[in-house]
Design an enzyme around this catalytic site. Structure first.
Site, PDB file in Angstrom:
ATOM      1  N   VAL A  37       0.878  -1.168   0.000  1.00 21.80           N
ATOM      2  CA  VAL A  37       0.000   0.000   0.000  1.00 21.80           C
ATOM      3  C   VAL A  37       0.914   1.216   0.000  1.00 21.80           C
ATOM      4  O   VAL A  37       1.868   1.289   0.775  1.00 21.80           O
ATOM      5  CB  VAL A  37      -0.926   0.005   1.237  1.00 21.80           C
ATOM      6  N   ARG A  80       1.683  -7.612  -6.723  1.00 22.30           N
ATOM      7  CA  ARG A  80       2.587  -7.993  -7.806  1.00 22.30           C
ATOM      8  C   ARG A  80       2.756  -9.502  -7.791  1.00 22.30           C
ATOM      9  O   ARG A  80       3.149 -10.081  -6.776  1.00 22.30           O
ATOM     10  CB  ARG A  80       3.937  -7.305  -7.654  1.00 22.30           C
ATOM     11  N   LYS A 122       7.498  -0.300 -22.730  1.00 22.04           N
ATOM     12  CA  LYS A 122       7.742   1.140 -22.663  1.00 22.04           C
ATOM     13  C   LYS A 122       9.042   1.462 -23.399  1.00 22.04           C
ATOM     14  O   LYS A 122       9.884   0.570 -23.607  1.00 22.04           O
ATOM     15  CB  LYS A 122       7.836   1.583 -21.208  1.00 22.04           C
ATOM     16  N   HIS A 144      -0.100  -4.855 -16.541  1.00 23.92           N
ATOM     17  CA  HIS A 144      -0.777  -4.128 -15.471  1.00 23.92           C
ATOM     18  C   HIS A 144      -2.282  -4.206 -15.664  1.00 23.92           C
ATOM     19  O   HIS A 144      -2.802  -3.968 -16.757  1.00 23.92           O
ATOM     20  CB  HIS A 144      -0.366  -2.653 -15.466  1.00 23.92           C
ATOM     21  N   GLU A 158      -4.359  -2.361  -8.034  1.00 23.68           N
ATOM     22  CA  GLU A 158      -3.540  -2.605  -9.218  1.00 23.68           C
ATOM     23  C   GLU A 158      -2.847  -3.952  -9.090  1.00 23.68           C
ATOM     24  O   GLU A 158      -2.264  -4.273  -8.050  1.00 23.68           O
ATOM     25  CB  GLU A 158      -2.490  -1.507  -9.389  1.00 23.68           C
TER      26      GLU A 158
END
Length: 208
Positions: free
Chosen positions: A54, A87, A122, A130, A149
């Site tokens: 968080v 993740r 990227k 994501h 996420e």
């Protein structure tokens, strides 16, 4: 100068983060169930390990400031979708989409954003998948839906991302060209290595 919440907004943000931690625990529980399924029922467990986080108060305030939003708890809820994050680290690139599809097929969470940096990395070379899901939080008097996420990547991609983060932190004014080019070259080699390792695993599975 440090960007901070005012004392009243800090207290509101403190209460808000309790809710985001609840949403994150919801996703953690789903991941635990998937691990049980993959390890005990399915033939292959694509999940190596899972990390949860968080965002800190300072990190939230700084991101709101960079995006020219008010530094308030309400603004954070309205404008940020990555306060709570999970993740998932996989062995192989193809496992990433297996896990992504499992979550996307769960009817009680809603996909609100998806960015595929595997097929379209990227410019820096960064690769990851994501997704942002709207997750229910069941309180005593209401049901809230908050974003969490989910980042899914291989171990090699995670190592690369960690190194890039350290370099960006050190060179805040901009990564030197020779380092940026080196990172991009490494990212391409990592992608090739991930694919080659997967093909070797396929040959082993066929043989045994």
């Amino acid at each position: 100068m440090a960007i901070l919440f005012t004392p009243p907004e800090f207290m509101k943000m403190k209460e808000t983060l309790v809710l985001y931690r609840c949403a994150l625990r919801n996703m953690e529980m789903r991941m635990d169930i998937l691990l049980e399924d993959f390890e005990n029922i399915q033939k292959h467990n694509p999940i190596e390990h899972v990390k949860l986080r968080v965002k800190s108060y300072e990190s939230i305030a700084q991101k709101l400031h960079r995006q020219d939003h008010p530094i308030t708890a309400e603004s954070a809820r309205q404008n940020l979708t990555d306060i709570a994050g999970l993740r998932c680290i996989c062995a192989y690139t193809r496992d990433i989409f297996t896990i992504a599809n499992v979550f996307k097929n769960q009817p009680d969470i809603k996909l609100i954003k998806e960015r595929n940096y595997i097929d379209k990395p990227k410019p820096s070379g960064y690769r990851s998948h994501h997704l942002v899901f709207e997750v229910p939080v069941y309180l005593s008097g209401e049901i809230l839906r908050l974003p969490v996420e989910v980042q899914i990547r291989t171990q090699a991609m995670d190592f690369w991302a960690s190194l890039e983060h350290k370099i960006r932190y050190k060179y805040k004014s901009g990564i030197p060209i020779h380092l940026a080019e080196g990172l991009k070259e490494c990212a391409a080699k990592i992608s090739d290595l991930d694919e080659r390792m997967y093909k070797i695993q396929e040959l082993i599975d066929i043989a045994y």
